[in-house]
Design an enzyme around this catalytic site. Sequence first.
Site, PDB file in Angstrom:
ATOM      1  N   GLU A 187      -9.207 -11.703   9.207  1.00 36.32           N
ATOM      2  CA  GLU A 187      -8.682 -12.653   8.216  1.00 36.32           C
ATOM      3  C   GLU A 187      -7.435 -13.390   8.728  1.00 36.32           C
ATOM      4  O   GLU A 187      -6.440 -13.522   8.025  1.00 36.32           O
ATOM      5  CB  GLU A 187      -8.387 -11.929   6.899  1.00 36.32           C
ATOM      6  CG  GLU A 187      -9.627 -11.338   6.247  1.00 36.32           C
ATOM      7  CD  GLU A 187      -9.376 -10.810   4.841  1.00 36.32           C
ATOM      8  OE1 GLU A 187      -8.199 -10.727   4.436  1.00 36.32           O
ATOM      9  OE2 GLU A 187     -10.356 -10.491   4.148  1.00 36.32           O
ATOM     10  N   GLU A 258     -17.216  -8.969   3.907  1.00 36.69           N
ATOM     11  CA  GLU A 258     -16.536  -8.195   2.861  1.00 36.69           C
ATOM     12  C   GLU A 258     -16.912  -8.752   1.494  1.00 36.69           C
ATOM     13  O   GLU A 258     -16.442  -9.803   1.083  1.00 36.69           O
ATOM     14  CB  GLU A 258     -15.006  -8.227   3.025  1.00 36.69           C
ATOM     15  CG  GLU A 258     -14.480  -7.384   4.151  1.00 36.69           C
ATOM     16  CD  GLU A 258     -12.954  -7.253   4.108  1.00 36.69           C
ATOM     17  OE1 GLU A 258     -12.347  -7.481   3.033  1.00 36.69           O
ATOM     18  OE2 GLU A 258     -12.372  -6.932   5.158  1.00 36.69           O
TER      19      GLU A 258
END
Length: 835
Positions: A187, A258
């Site tokens: 991320e 995710e």
Amino acid sequence: MAKPSTVLFLALISLLVALAFGHEKKKPLVVTYDSRSLIINGSRELLFSGSIHYPRSPPEMWPDILKKAKGGGLNVIQTYIFWNIHEPVQGQFNFEGNYDVVKFIKLIGVHGLWVTLRVGPYIEAEWNMGGFPYWLREVPNITFRSYNGPFMYHMKQYTQMVIKMMKKEKLFADQGGPIIMAQIENEYNNVQLAYKERGANYVKWAADMAVGLYNGVPWIMCKQKDAPDAIINTCNGRQCGDTFSGPNGANKPSLWTENWTAQYRVFGDPPSQRSAEDIAFAVARFFARNGTLNNYYMYHGGTNFGRTSSSFVTTRYYDEAPLDEFGLKRDPKWAHLRDLHRALRLCRKPLLWGTPRIEKVNQNLEITTYEIPGTECAAFLTNNHSKEPATINFRGVDYYLPEKSISILPDCKTVVYNTQRVVAQHNSRNFHPSKNAKIVKWEMFQESIPTMNDLQVKSKVPLELYSFTKDTSDYAWYSTSITFDRRDLPMRPDILPVLQIASLGHALLTFVNGEYIGFGHGNNIEKSFLFQKPVSLKSGDNHISMLAMTVGFPNSGAYMERRFAGPRGITIQGLMDGTLDITLNNWGQQVGVAGENMELYTKEGSRKVNWTSFNGNKGPITWYKAYFDAPEGNDPVAIKMTSMAKGMVWVNGKSIGRYWVSFLSPLEQPTQSEYHIPRAFLKPKNNFLVVFEETGGNPEQIEILTVNRDTICSAISEDHPPHVRSWERKDKQFRAVVNPVKIGAHLTCPDNKVITVVEFASFGDPDGACGSFYLGKCDSPIARKLAEQHCLGKKECLIPVERGVLDEAGKDSCPDILKTLAVQVRCSHPNKKNN
């Protein structure tokens, strides 16, 4: 030449050894990809993945968790590699016991599952320092996650070590192992702009470094819009079917790394929930929009043992996952998603090889088809309205769609699954005080309050808390002394001076002249806080002591190496000469509390002090110890801490984590009341329990509990589709497995238990949820009796949802409504009596 019998014997021994250790030789796999999916040995694949982290459950739990994950329809397990547990001291590595990642990956392979390995080394994961070891912070001139020489050097060293280990153990798919994909960074788009051009340069360097170290499997970067050509960029979030802008390359597949099954919780949070229906809708929508991999984060969250959780994160992690903290199936989430995976697999060939077509009926209604001309066709019928049901006409047939739902038709004709209609069973979690595990003979030891002269580390001002403790303890003492004469203090007896401490976080206890003054703390959003309490000062020497605390280190954001905590400004207000700033008064300091340094939580360490019988004293910074026997049965174990406030718990020398039941949520309830004690930590008798209580509590009300999900339920209405396992695809044909296909309530007990009690059964308009059903205005008088006939004494049962069966002939009191069958039963071992 060896005799045939000898050869056979040796072959048998080799086979047994291979099976025992998971070393049976497997054929190498070629893993590539195109714009549609990952391609494994030349075949496109639908991948259903779940995050399970090896340090968050003991190895003894891994086989059962993986078995349930596979039973839930998964074919991939995703895990991080946790740098700080493997290299807590630079150059000293630990891959044993709970940290044996090689054993974990091999076990995944033994269960016939693949692996996505998230190397990081930054992982976030609500894990201390995002996985970075503390020593990395003290490397000169380092800037984490940037095009920074010192950081890149250590990152490459670590990544190289991990890759070398995986290669040595032949764990990559092209070596015959289960790892089909690897991830570098995590991320990074969230912080990239903070580093300007050094951010973009770092992304390219990280990608080149990873691929250069190993290119036998694909590499990914999640939430990285500018991922280099050799890296697949992926989506994280709750609704990637709508929010993902897609891969940044024409030859890259759409992957969802995710899919948050709920939300992790921090102390002070209310419950976090995400319905099975909402997750199922999101997954079905992603696959309807060319997605071919979905990973549930988390599939099993587990427990943050010891001091591993990041700032303010609870010990219990992602308990709302399909497998809860204790490894029990959380239904309907586990089962409803299992059924979704089966429905999508029935669409496998058209999804992977068919031509997609999207028809927008109106703003909320959508028809998506995947078709291989002349052979197979699959359809997704979507109603995106959050409150209103709809009817959609598809190929001449009207299909009813509940609100916010997707119906899946593997043959473009038959609805086998609807995301809003849960056919799977529900369950309810129960905590029961153990009969065997009675805690006996509480003893206590109270820490002494140090003064400045007792503490060896001296400085002009209080030292910064993170760099002082170096992540070796949650605690650090700070103490100073100041002398007053009578003229310095307020003359009126009703006026007291006020001690004010400005702290950067996270919490602290304050003592004046050995007397406990109070406790202050921040929270996950605002870690800084201002402590203010009136204090009694005396003529002569006064000792002001603080026990400052961290509750985990930060785990996210830019420039993590530049975070600070601890007391920063200390003043005394209301003196005769006004406010006195004592920040520069000279301070004595010490890392840790005495009991921690003596390891009072171990049997050996506990002998270093004199314990006294608990006398009702509920004061601060007190150690308590006691013994208990292992609970009866095999159900998971927890300890209920609601009579305490904040501290840590150890069982047989193993830390089960931080507790903080005094930090109430907006609902005026503790965020977490029960704390997991893995069965693997226990002995049959005399388990050594130690509690360090920081602010004060009553240990005599602590309870040892057993945990089960033996309350199971079903709620099926007449417009639910039949169970998805009523169909199969065989010999290129889609067909029914049973004839006729019927709607029914399916109930299955866990762990070889049987249904011993029908606690509720109603056919009509019942309401409520599993564990708290209640009758509506309409009910069949024979529903309970029929449920008992179908289910009592059985491990599983099926009750048909048919008016002709569930209503007495000619006695239907509400013939004009759509009816629901709601059933709640209790399971137990057949040789045990029920209350």
